[in-house]
Design an enzyme around this catalytic site. Sequence first.
Site, PDB file in Angstrom:
ATOM      1  N   ASP A 521     -66.104 -46.481  32.935  1.00 34.05           N
ATOM      2  CA  ASP A 521     -66.359 -45.232  32.220  1.00 34.05           C
ATOM      3  C   ASP A 521     -67.744 -44.723  32.630  1.00 34.05           C
ATOM      4  O   ASP A 521     -68.710 -45.487  32.655  1.00 34.05           O
ATOM      5  CB  ASP A 521     -66.314 -45.490  30.702  1.00 34.05           C
ATOM      6  N   HIS A 534     -69.495 -27.742  33.322  1.00 29.59           N
ATOM      7  CA  HIS A 534     -68.220 -28.384  33.662  1.00 29.59           C
ATOM      8  C   HIS A 534     -67.973 -28.402  35.165  1.00 29.59           C
ATOM      9  O   HIS A 534     -67.337 -29.324  35.679  1.00 29.59           O
ATOM     10  CB  HIS A 534     -67.081 -27.673  32.927  1.00 29.59           C
ATOM     11  N   GLU A 565     -63.301 -39.129  31.808  1.00 28.38           N
ATOM     12  CA  GLU A 565     -64.276 -39.719  32.727  1.00 28.38           C
ATOM     13  C   GLU A 565     -64.021 -41.213  32.957  1.00 28.38           C
ATOM     14  O   GLU A 565     -64.894 -41.926  33.452  1.00 28.38           O
ATOM     15  CB  GLU A 565     -65.694 -39.514  32.174  1.00 28.38           C
ATOM     16  N   ARG A 581     -66.967 -59.088  42.595  1.00 27.03           N
ATOM     17  CA  ARG A 581     -67.564 -58.619  43.855  1.00 27.03           C
ATOM     18  C   ARG A 581     -67.211 -57.151  44.100  1.00 27.03           C
ATOM     19  O   ARG A 581     -68.061 -56.366  44.542  1.00 27.03           O
ATOM     20  CB  ARG A 581     -67.062 -59.486  45.013  1.00 27.03           C
TER      21      ARG A 581
END
Length: 668
Positions: A521, A534, A565, A581
Amino acid sequence: MKVQDFADIHEEVGEGKDLPDSFPELIGIEGLLEGIIEEREQEFQLKSITRVLQDGAYLYQDLYIFGYKGQATADRLIILLCEDVTNSIAAQESMVQAANENSIKVDYLAANSDYIDKFINSLGDVLLVTGTSGNIKKVNQAAQQLFGYTESELIGKSLSLITAEEELLRKASQLPPALKSEYWPQVKVVCETKIGLKLIVAFSCSSFETSIGSQYADSELIQDFVYIGKDITKQQRLKNCQEAQYAVTHILSESNSLDSATPRILQAICQSFGWDIGELWTPGEGDKETRFCVGIKSEKQPIWCLPLCCLIEETTGLRRVAVWQAADEVSKFAENGQEITFAPGAGLPGAVSKSGAAQWITDIVGDRNFVRSRLAEEAGLRSGFGFPIHARGQVVGVMTFFCREELPPDEDLLQIIGVVGSQLGEFVKRKYAEQELQQAEASIRFLYEEEKRQSEELARQNLALGQAKLELEAANMALQRLASVDGLTQIPNRRCFDKQLEIEWQWMEREKESLSLILCDIDFFKLYNDRYGHQGGDECLKQVAEILASNAQQPGDLAARYGGEEFAVILSRTDAKGAMRVAESIRRDLKAAAILHAASRVSKFITLSIGIANAVPAAGLSIEGLIGQADRALYRAKLEGRDRIVCLDLKREFPGPKGVFSDDCERS
């Protein structure tokens, strides 16, 4: 006071003593004194002579020197008259000091006023100040540039000169601060420039009390209203474009034919952009010599279902088959259009069909090629545009729209209309393929039932059927890709993610291999949108999506936009260490990209909170459990301060609900 009090040296005042010894101010003017004695000079004055008294106070005096000849003697005498002017000097000094202080205050106020004016004019946003009467009292440079008026043209004029929604702005200004910030942070109103151009401006409204400008400045306060606005016309148009595109996509997904979809599409486009009437034109019935595709042509075909070989130039003209109107004022224009047929190149529909491209007419009443100019003038219509609908390299229809405002060409609108035209064209192609398939299947059944000796014809029909199926599959694949790819970031969307995760889960369960899931996120993305807009947020999402996709390159890996998002990465045949990793690689690439985020609370650049879940799919475990574990890991990453990675293994199903966040850990 005695005369000794006026002398510099009190003891030197007396009969027979030299006068300059007690009044040193007379030293050096002996020639003037002799002139007075000899009557060459009448008198002499010395002003503002200072003495320091014994108590430390200052004594200011004026000396008057003149000659006198007494009756008792023939000698001419000098008379020295001392006048105490201490009070007048003190009053004079006080007046000078007060005048200097007032001068400093005036200079300070003038400098402050100049500074405030410069500050106001440096603002990029519009600033308007009105009184209780609604007349404008103050404007800045940005307001003059946006609306096209000079300061003198605005000052003293009513706010209604700019917007008809003055009362709404005033009511918003008088709301309590708490209510205003929650429900009315900004008021969007339609404004009009000096040249008649319509703009959408978002105003922040407030009021304050002042005595400046009041007739009774000492006793009465008046209320002024402050409006700070930003021109959001372009953003609003972009939003309208996106809403129109979404509406058309939604309508097409629910419709079986364009016969049923067309009125709703016309309505959606008109309402999204504020146009008053929308029309659909298709080629009319062709001449006898027109070539049609092989097959049975029904007497009453639905609109759009034209023979594929029939070019629009081969028809007798364009006829209107659908119309939508917003108000009764344009009903006469809509009703009369039903009786008109346009030849190729005639009128707006004919011009669009002939050119194969969108056309915009700013003034349809004054356009000589616009056939219905008289009807448009009676209905009050001013501007119009039209765009073609292509299918298989041909124009199969034209949509036209009209409004009662004179508008210049809108590039954003034309661009989104091009996308809508492509969507409609794809839909038509799919319907063409379905129609061909149905016709081929009907022919095959007919030939099979008619006679076996028609096997050659049946083979030919089967070949046509196969070709039609291939085209249908190609069209369906194209539509499936559109349905599986996120339109903004161009990486797989949530639907594709769910499907791929199910496939990989089943595969790893058979192979008994590890499957890892990354949920990430963007930290404080809402603040990013507030700061950069935006459009800036969209660009940020695209860059983050590109970084995620570049780190999911192994067979079975998939980077997808999970929602808003949030993003997700499926890592097939990858244990927890391998997933860590990959997550670290994502963070390094994001850090190297250095996407500025001045509003972030953890970094000056864009950062990610990352949650990792790993499992070896088996009985007792589920996809929902894996997603829930990754979601909880993401939640913990946010709770621990964001910009970090948290990894959890899925050993058993978690009984609690997925994606539960506390009130103090907002997902943003």
